[in-house]
Design an enzyme around this catalytic site. Structure first.
Site, PDB file in Angstrom:
ATOM      1  N   GLU A 142       4.699   0.556   1.562  1.00 22.58           N
ATOM      2  CA  GLU A 142       4.989  -0.444   2.596  1.00 22.58           C
ATOM      3  C   GLU A 142       4.444  -1.800   2.183  1.00 22.58           C
ATOM      4  O   GLU A 142       3.578  -1.914   1.318  1.00 22.58           O
ATOM      5  CB  GLU A 142       4.380  -0.002   3.932  1.00 22.58           C
ATOM      6  CG  GLU A 142       5.033   1.276   4.474  1.00 22.58           C
ATOM      7  CD  GLU A 142       4.311   1.905   5.638  1.00 22.58           C
ATOM      8  OE1 GLU A 142       4.962   2.601   6.446  1.00 22.58           O
ATOM      9  OE2 GLU A 142       3.070   1.715   5.748  1.00 22.58           O
ATOM     10  N   HIS A 172       0.825  -1.203   0.000  1.00 26.91           N
ATOM     11  CA  HIS A 172       0.000   0.000   0.000  1.00 26.91           C
ATOM     12  C   HIS A 172       0.860   1.253   0.000  1.00 26.91           C
ATOM     13  O   HIS A 172       2.045   1.227   0.350  1.00 26.91           O
ATOM     14  CB  HIS A 172      -0.934   0.020   1.214  1.00 26.91           C
ATOM     15  CG  HIS A 172      -0.212   0.074   2.519  1.00 26.91           C
ATOM     16  ND1 HIS A 172       0.252  -1.061   3.154  1.00 26.91           N
ATOM     17  CD2 HIS A 172       0.151   1.117   3.313  1.00 26.91           C
ATOM     18  CE1 HIS A 172       0.852  -0.723   4.277  1.00 26.91           C
ATOM     19  NE2 HIS A 172       0.816   0.596   4.397  1.00 26.91           N
ATOM     20  N   HIS A 196      -2.465  10.003   6.644  1.00 23.31           N
ATOM     21  CA  HIS A 196      -2.200   8.950   7.628  1.00 23.31           C
ATOM     22  C   HIS A 196      -1.451   9.497   8.838  1.00 23.31           C
ATOM     23  O   HIS A 196      -1.650   9.018   9.961  1.00 23.31           O
ATOM     24  CB  HIS A 196      -1.394   7.833   6.963  1.00 23.31           C
ATOM     25  CG  HIS A 196      -1.079   6.675   7.842  1.00 23.31           C
ATOM     26  ND1 HIS A 196      -1.992   6.103   8.685  1.00 23.31           N
ATOM     27  CD2 HIS A 196       0.081   5.962   8.007  1.00 23.31           C
ATOM     28  CE1 HIS A 196      -1.429   5.095   9.337  1.00 23.31           C
ATOM     29  NE2 HIS A 196      -0.174   5.001   8.949  1.00 23.31           N
TER      30      HIS A 196
END
Length: 218
Positions: free
Chosen positions: A177, A57, A63
């Site tokens: 990641e 992702h 975030h």
């Protein structure tokens, strides 16, 4: 560079299914069938539920920044173009500069993917390797635009301050990641890992691939 008999395309995406490991507290992958051909429907139809951090992702600034951009608002340019894969296997809790130094040359592409696992784990790894924040800052000074890693986070799993994510925020680094780099030799490639146009989400699944430089689409 890859050997001449290596594949021209590497799929570096983690499989997404019911057994995909998730960060503790995140929503796991779930799939519910709302229509089934086995039960007389003309089509199979399902509903998916999952955290956008499941599998490979892209973190969006939202975030780790309350005012940050959502995934759907991100410029796609950092996710597409020349990149370098570097191995830092067995680096411990954080990738340090000495683990990368052998691959940092004047022609460093603006995208760097870091392999820390000899083989990607099938379960959640509380001992995952992050990347030291001072390393990210130094890479940003060299013109890096995107950092990728084969673990679930660029910060250690037990981090609450998320220092490396904060460096990504202040230096405008884009983050990938949960890459799968097990089979990828060190070297330079073309990265294609576009986030979905999720206009309210803080991350997005990506189907990440590497192509040998010079590969032409068919």
């Amino acid at each position: 560079m890859p050997t001449t008999n290596a594949p021209s395309i590497w799929d570096i995406s983690a499989p997404v299914y019911h057994a995909s490991p998730v960060y503790p507290g995140d929503a796991p992958y779930q799939q519910r069938w709302s229509a089934s051909m086995a039960e007389g429907s003309v089509v199979n139809l399902s509903t998916l539920s999952l955290s956008p951090h499941v599998g490979t992702h892209a973190d969006a600034p939202l975030h780790y920044d309350a005012q940050g951009a959502a995934a759907g608002a991100l410029d796609l340019a950092p996710y597409l173009g020349p990149c370098r894969v570097v191995h830092a296997i067995g680096c411990g809790s954080q990738v340090q500069w000495q683990h990368l130094a052998h691959a940092i040359t004047p022609d460093l592409p603006p995208r760097l993917l870091v392999r820390t696992y000899r083989q990607a784990p099938q379960d959640w790894d509380p001992q995952l390797s992050g990347i030291a924040p001072e390393v990210l800052a130094r890479l940003a000074d060299l013109g890096l635009r995107l950092i990728g890693i084969d673990t679930a986070s660029i910060d250690p799993a037990d981090s609450h301050a998320l220092h490396s994510h904060q460096v990504a925020r202040t230096r405008q680094l884009r983050v990938l990641e949960n890459l799968v780099l097990d089979a990828v030799p060190e070297g330079d490639y073309e990265l294609i890992a576009l986030p979905l146009k999720l206009m309210e989400a803080e991350a997005s699944p990506v189907r990440a691939v590497l192509r040998t430089l010079g590969t032409q689409s068919g």
